[in-house]
Enzyme design. Structure first.
Site, PDB file in Angstrom:
ATOM      1  N   ASN A  63       3.477   6.050  21.553  1.00 43.06           N
ATOM      2  CA  ASN A  63       2.165   6.469  21.066  1.00 43.06           C
ATOM      3  C   ASN A  63       2.139   7.927  20.650  1.00 43.06           C
ATOM      4  O   ASN A  63       1.118   8.412  20.156  1.00 43.06           O
ATOM      5  CB  ASN A  63       1.100   6.223  22.141  1.00 43.06           C
ATOM      6  N   ALA A  74      45.817  24.286  -2.927  1.00 44.68           N
ATOM      7  CA  ALA A  74      44.507  24.867  -2.645  1.00 44.68           C
ATOM      8  C   ALA A  74      43.783  25.250  -3.929  1.00 44.68           C
ATOM      9  O   ALA A  74      44.389  25.751  -4.877  1.00 44.68           O
ATOM     10  CB  ALA A  74      44.670  26.094  -1.758  1.00 44.68           C
ATOM     11  N   SER A  87      48.440  25.420  -6.685  1.00 38.91           N
ATOM     12  CA  SER A  87      47.119  25.951  -6.363  1.00 38.91           C
ATOM     13  C   SER A  87      46.344  26.347  -7.616  1.00 38.91           C
ATOM     14  O   SER A  87      46.925  26.697  -8.646  1.00 38.91           O
ATOM     15  CB  SER A  87      47.261  27.165  -5.448  1.00 38.91           C
ATOM     16  N   HIS A 114      43.449  22.196   1.429  1.00 42.16           N
ATOM     17  CA  HIS A 114      42.563  23.356   1.383  1.00 42.16           C
ATOM     18  C   HIS A 114      41.702  23.376   0.120  1.00 42.16           C
ATOM     19  O   HIS A 114      42.198  23.184  -0.978  1.00 42.16           O
ATOM     20  CB  HIS A 114      43.354  24.678   1.391  1.00 42.16           C
TER      21      HIS A 114
END
Length: 453
Positions: free
Chosen positions: A223, A376, A401, A359
Site C-alpha cells: 500500500n 586498443a 591499435s 582495451h
C-alpha cells in the site's frame, strides 16, 4: 477452477501516477507475480478486475489466457468480484486473489482449495503479533469461523483477536454470486465487503474452513513505497537463499538482485552488488565479479566476468574473460576462450574462438574469426547516418591499435593492419596494410606559453 484477481484500486498511498499493481517487484509488476502464481494452479478462467488505470493494466499483463472485468467505481471487494461473475464458470469454485499481494506461494493456495473442496468456503488466515489494520477472524465456542470483522467495525474485544483475514478466499461460484448480490454497505467504509459473504455461507449451512501459509510474508500486501521496498527485500532474500541451497557461492546474499530468472550450474560464484534481469543462465564454474549487470544472457562454463561489466542479450562461450568495465549489447556472441577487456563494447557482432579485444574498442555489426587480435582504440565504423554495414575479419588477423575499419569491409585470413590505419577497402589474405604517413620533426621548437596577467 476460476481465479479472480482484484486489481482495481487507486493506491493513493503510493503517491504515483502509475497504478499500484504495476509497480515493479523484482523487475516485473506486482500483478504479474500474482498472475504467474495463478497460472500454476491451471484455472479454466483467469479474470483480472481492473478499474483505476484500467488501460495501462490491460496493456501490461494482456495474454490469451487472461480476461478482464471492469469495476468502474471502487465500491469494495465484494462489488469487485461481482464484476467478474459473468466471465466465470458457475459450476466450478472461484479463488479470489489480490493484485498487490505478490508473494503467496502456489502451494499455499493449493492447500486452501483442497481443504475447501468443490463446494466449500475456504479462507486463508494468518496469526500476527500485531494484527492492526486487518479484519479479524471471529470464531464461535466450538472454534468454527462465525464471521470476519473489519478493523474499523470491530469492538474492543474483537480487536484483541490475533488471527486475521488475508482476503484470499475460495467459494462455490454460483452460491457466491447470490451472496454477493445480497451484500449491504452499512459499514464504516460504506463499501460492499467480500468478507460479509462468510456469514451468508454459514447461514446456508456451509462450514467455513481455514488454512494458514507457512510464512507470514506470503500474505503481505503493498500500500506504500515503504511496503514495496520491504517486499522487495523479502523476495530477494528468498531468491538468494534458494541459490545458496543449490550450491551457488554468494559473497553477500543481501547484496544480490534477481529481477527475473537466474539458473546456475555447479560451483558458480557471484560477488557483491550484481543485478540479473530477464532470463540469465550461468554454466558451471562461472565467476561473476562485483557490480555487474547481466540481462537476458547465457554465460558458458568457466567464464570469468570481471567488475562493472554490463551484458544484455548476449551469448558467451566457455572459458571467456570479460571486463572489467566491458559492455556486451544485444546480438553479441562470444565464442570459447575469447577476451573482451576494459572499456570494450560489442554489439550485434561475433567474436571467434580465442579472439581478443582487450582495451578501448568498439565492435559493432561485425563477424570476427578465430585467434584475431584487436588492438586498443580500434573502431568499426558501421553507420553512415542512415544504414548499418558489417565488418568481416577472418581468422588469424592482427589489427593494430587505433585502427578504423570503415564498413562494409572484409579483412581476409592472416592479414596484418598496422597501428593508426584507416581501412576502407578489402584487405587480401596475409597482407600488411598501412596508411603512409610522413613524420616531421623540428629541432629547437619552443612551445607557446601563456601570457602572465
Amino acid at each position: 477452477m476460476n481465479i479472480v484477481i482484484l486489481a482495481a484500486g487507486t493506491g493513493k498511498r503510493m503517491r504515483s501516477a502509475l497504478p499500484k499493481v504495476l509497480h515493479p517487484l523484482a523487475g516485473q509488476p506486482l500483478l504479474a507475480h500474482v498472475i504467474d502464481t495463478a497460472r500454476t494452479l491451471k484455472p479454466t478462467h483467469l479474470v483480472v478486475v481492473v478499474g483505476h488505470g484500467a488501460e495501462a493494466v490491460r496493456k501490461a499483463v494482456a495474454a490469451p489466457d487472461v480476461q478482464f472485468a471492469v469495476q468502474e467505481q471502487q465500491l469494495g471487494t465484494g462489488h469487485a468480484v461481482q464484476q467478474a461473475l459473468p466471465l466465470l464458470d458457475p459450476s466450478a469454485p472461484t479463488l479470489v486473489l489480490y493484485g498487490d499481494v505478490p508473494l503467496t506461494r502456489a502451494g499455499t493456495l493449493q492447500a486452501l482449495t483442497e481443504r475447501a473442496g468443490q463446494g466449500g468456503y475456504g479462507v486463508l488466515t494468518v496469526t500476527l503479533a500485531d494484527p492492526s489494520g486487518y479484519g479479524r477472524i471471529v470464531r464461535d465456542a466450538q472454534g468454527k469461523v462465525a464471521r470476519i470483522v473489519e478493523q474499523k467495525d470491530a469492538t474492543p474485544e474483537q480487536l484483541e483477536i490475533a488471527e486475521i483475514n488475508t482476503g484470499i478466499i475460495v467459494a462455490p461460484t454460483e452460491r457466491l454470486g447470490r451472496w454477493l448480490a445480497a451484500l449491504k454497505n452499512d459499514n464504516a467504509q460504506g463499501e460492499f465487503y467480500l468478507t460479509d459473504a462468510v456469514e451468508m455461507a454459514i447461514e446456508a449451512g456451509l462450514e467455513v474452513v481455514t488454512t494458514q501459509p507457512e510464512d507470514e510474508w506470503e500474505t503481505l500486501g503493498v500500500n506504500s513505497k515503504q511496503q514495496l521496498a520491504e517486499l522487495e527485500r523479502i523476495h530477494q532474500h528468498n531468491v538468494a537463499d534458494a541459490l545458496l541451497v543449490a550450491g551457488v557461492t554468494l559473497a553477500d546474499p543481501a547484496r544480490l538482485d534477481v529481477r527475473g530468472t537466474l539458473e546456475c550450474g555447479r560451483d558458480v560464484s557471484i560477488d557483491v552488488n550484481c543485478v540479473f534481469e530477464g532470463r540469465v543462465t550461468l554454466a558451471d564454474n562461472v565467476t561473476i565479479g562485483p557490480n555487474c549487470v547481466i540481462r537476458d544472457a547465457n554465460i558458458g562454463a568457466g567464464t570469468r566476468v570481471d567488475a562493472f561489466t554490463h551484458i544484455e542479450g548476449a551469448e558467451v562461450g566457455a572459458n571467456a574473460v570479460l571486463g572489467p568495465y566491458a559492455r556486451l549489447r544485444p546480438g553479441a556472441s562470444l565464442h570459447d576462450e575469447s577476451h573482451v577487456g576494459n572499456f570494450v563494447e560489442v554489439k550485434n557482432a561475433v567474436l571467434g574462438r580465442g579472439s581478443k579485444a582487450n582495451h578501448l574498442t568498439y565492435i559493432g555489426d561485425s563477424d570476427i574469426g578465430a585467434r584475431v587480435n584487436i588492438g586498443a582504440g580500434t573502431i568499426t565504423c558501421n553507420y553512415d547516418g542512415a544504414n548499418k554495414f558489417r565488418t568481416i575479419i577472418e581468422d588469424d588477423v592482427f589489427v593494430g591499435s587505433d585502427t578504423q575499419l570503415v564498413a562494409p569491409v572484409r579483412v581476409k585470413r592472416g592479414a596484418t593492419i598496422a597501428a593508426g590505419t584507416t581501412v576502407w577497402k578489402d584487405v587480401e589474405a596475409d597482407a600488411l596494410v598501412l596508411n603512409d604517413k610522413t613524420q616531421t620533426s623540428k629541432t629547437g621548437y619552443v612551445r607557446p606559453t601563456k601570457k602572465k596577467s
